[in-house]
Design an enzyme around this catalytic site. Sequence first.
Site, PDB file in Angstrom:
ATOM      1  N   LYS A  49       0.849  -1.318   0.013  1.00 33.49           N
ATOM      2  CA  LYS A  49      -0.026   0.184  -0.169  1.00 33.49           C
ATOM      3  C   LYS A  49       0.742   1.199   0.075  1.00 33.49           C
ATOM      4  O   LYS A  49       2.230   1.147   0.137  1.00 33.49           O
ATOM      5  CB  LYS A  49      -0.989  -0.060   1.180  1.00 33.49           C
ATOM      6  CG  LYS A  49      -0.100  -0.116   2.542  1.00 33.49           C
ATOM      7  CD  LYS A  49      -1.108  -0.443   3.754  1.00 33.49           C
ATOM      8  CE  LYS A  49      -0.208  -0.512   4.821  1.00 33.49           C
ATOM      9  NZ  LYS A  49      -1.146  -1.174   6.202  1.00 33.49           N
ATOM     10  N   ARG A 151     -10.480  -0.308  14.364  1.00 31.24           N
ATOM     11  CA  ARG A 151     -10.186   0.469  13.149  1.00 31.24           C
ATOM     12  C   ARG A 151     -11.119   0.032  11.987  1.00 31.24           C
ATOM     13  O   ARG A 151     -11.907   0.541  11.693  1.00 31.24           O
ATOM     14  CB  ARG A 151      -8.736   0.450  13.023  1.00 31.24           C
ATOM     15  CG  ARG A 151      -8.247   1.616  11.833  1.00 31.24           C
ATOM     16  CD  ARG A 151      -6.800   1.251  11.759  1.00 31.24           C
ATOM     17  NE  ARG A 151      -6.272   0.093  11.007  1.00 31.24           N
ATOM     18  CZ  ARG A 151      -5.148  -0.044  10.598  1.00 31.24           C
ATOM     19  NH1 ARG A 151      -4.174   1.025  10.656  1.00 31.24           N
ATOM     20  NH2 ARG A 151      -4.635  -1.315   9.815  1.00 31.24           N
ATOM     21  N   TYR A 273      16.357  29.473   9.667  1.00 37.98           N
ATOM     22  CA  TYR A 273      15.173  29.969  10.422  1.00 37.98           C
ATOM     23  C   TYR A 273      15.261  30.105  11.855  1.00 37.98           C
ATOM     24  O   TYR A 273      15.334  29.139  12.494  1.00 37.98           O
ATOM     25  CB  TYR A 273      13.869  29.521   9.727  1.00 37.98           C
ATOM     26  CG  TYR A 273      13.677  29.726   8.376  1.00 37.98           C
ATOM     27  CD1 TYR A 273      13.513  31.159   7.879  1.00 37.98           C
ATOM     28  CD2 TYR A 273      13.776  28.591   7.232  1.00 37.98           C
ATOM     29  CE1 TYR A 273      13.236  31.370   6.752  1.00 37.98           C
ATOM     30  CE2 TYR A 273      13.351  29.104   5.957  1.00 37.98           C
ATOM     31  CZ  TYR A 273      12.908  30.079   5.653  1.00 37.98           C
ATOM     32  OH  TYR A 273      12.922  30.591   4.347  1.00 37.98           O
ATOM     33  N   MET A 321      12.477  24.280   3.564  1.00 39.31           N
ATOM     34  CA  MET A 321      11.814  23.463   2.633  1.00 39.31           C
ATOM     35  C   MET A 321      12.668  22.786   1.578  1.00 39.31           C
ATOM     36  O   MET A 321      12.351  21.634   1.070  1.00 39.31           O
ATOM     37  CB  MET A 321      10.900  24.428   1.885  1.00 39.31           C
ATOM     38  CG  MET A 321       9.935  23.693   0.821  1.00 39.31           C
ATOM     39  SD  MET A 321       8.766  24.989  -0.310  1.00 39.31           S
ATOM     40  CE  MET A 321       8.019  25.569   1.125  1.00 39.31           C
TER      41      MET A 321
HETATM   42  C1  LIG Z   1      -0.387  -2.025   6.742  1.00 39.18           C
HETATM   43  C2  LIG Z   1      -0.800  -3.276   7.135  1.00 39.18           C
HETATM   44  C3  LIG Z   1      -0.216  -4.832   7.132  1.00 39.18           C
HETATM   45  C4  LIG Z   1       1.218  -4.340   6.967  1.00 39.18           C
HETATM   46  O1  LIG Z   1       1.785  -4.231   8.137  1.00 39.18           O
HETATM   47  P1  LIG Z   1       3.558  -3.969   8.319  1.00 39.18           P
HETATM   48  O2  LIG Z   1       3.438  -3.465   9.783  1.00 39.18           O
HETATM   49  O3  LIG Z   1       3.886  -2.900   7.422  1.00 39.18           O
HETATM   50  O4  LIG Z   1       4.072  -5.191   7.811  1.00 39.18           O
HETATM   51  C5  LIG Z   1      -0.920  -5.800   7.244  1.00 39.18           C
HETATM   52  N1  LIG Z   1      -2.145  -5.712   7.505  1.00 39.18           N
HETATM   53  C6  LIG Z   1      -2.918  -4.873   7.533  1.00 39.18           C
HETATM   54  C7  LIG Z   1      -4.368  -5.061   7.825  1.00 39.18           C
HETATM   55  C8  LIG Z   1      -2.407  -3.320   7.241  1.00 39.18           C
HETATM   56  O5  LIG Z   1      -3.090  -2.512   7.253  1.00 39.18           O
END
Ligand SMILES: *Cc1c(COP(=O)(O)O)cnc(C)c1O
Length: 380
Positions: A49, A151, A273, A321
């Site tokens: 992802k 979640r 800055y 930046m």
């Molecule tokens: C992001 C995610 C993972 C992978 O998690 P990592 O800690 O990056 O290995 C696995 N399962 C779900 C549901 C996730 O949201």
Amino acid sequence: MTEAREPGLDDSAAARAGAILTIDLEAIKDNYRRLRQEIRPVTCAAVIKADAYGLGAARVAPVLAKAGARTFFTATLDEAATVQASLEKTRPSADIFVLNGTGAGPVEAFTALGVTPVLNSLGEVETWTTAAGDAGHTLPAALHVDTGMNRLGLPHGELETLIAEPDRLAGIELRYIMSHLACAEEPGHELNGTQLRLFEEARARLPAAPGSLVNSSGIFLGADYHFDLARPGAALFGVNPTPDRPNPMSQVVRLQGRILQVRQIDAPQSVGYGATHRVSGGSRVATVALGYADGFLRSLSNRASAWIGDRRVPVIGRVSMDLITLDVTGVPAGDAHVGGLVDLIGPDQDVDTLAGAAGTIGYEILTSLGARYHRVFLGG
Ligand SMILES: *Cc1c(COP(=O)(O)O)cnc(C)c1O
């Protein structure tokens, strides 16, 4: 000196870009194989992802496929489409699951692409059974039950309803029942055992299907947690899945910035800055071409280090930046010179160390990596 000529590095393009991000695709393969070995004979998926944690899903997915991965997870439907297109040659039959579920897009888009939703609520289950009815054949899905993360996934009450009324799954080919651990990187945390027990109970009462519970860190909680499919993400990209122990993963990312100026400071002065750092007379300050617009987080101001060869040099003053400033007083002029490269992430400072200096985690450093870098991919 760090002016190494990386294989494949186009010097003029690198010089125009200012900072260079090198992504070691062989290390990603090594990490995949290392994780697969840890869970043998359980199947190892790859979570890619957020554009493969900022490293580029279209480049990373085929590399993981070459290392043997056939199951992939993305968060969104667009990410799934990108991954699928990238796998056309290496793994056209890949299984791509969308973690955000049917809420991530119209059901027709899932079926047209041939990607599979992770169903996160009874409402999503209903959406998918309806889609299967309309299609006139079963449709595959993973079912996510919540065991303590609160979640995504079916909350307890919805799970009880589904167990009492399993016909609600009619038309769904249940590929996996999954859940997600909240505290996997803390092996001593009591929630791990609680979630494991709740997950086992849920699976025992639902229609039979393969199970999937662990992310990267969960893999290292032991075989009880592995079930049929592991879902590592961050560890593939070099983040330490066992923060209380040495990192078992290979480093994937190297980030090098280029020195634009080196100035001699004759009398005590402030730098940057907000005048947050003062140097004494006789100091030398190097200005390097990367900043928070590149994902070098502003919270690293006065806290991070860079490396010139084997010398640690502090980031002084605020990260701005497009620029950072380093105190290079102790570095021989021949090593800290205009056009020279400094390491921000590399052999001497891994992603987790830089994250620690910023008060965050390696995940956020990786997914913040900017679009301006000259990106070099090694191997693949
Ligand atoms: C992001 C995610 C993972 C992978 O998690 P990592 O800690 O990056 O290995 C696995 N399962 C779900 C549901 C996730 O949201």
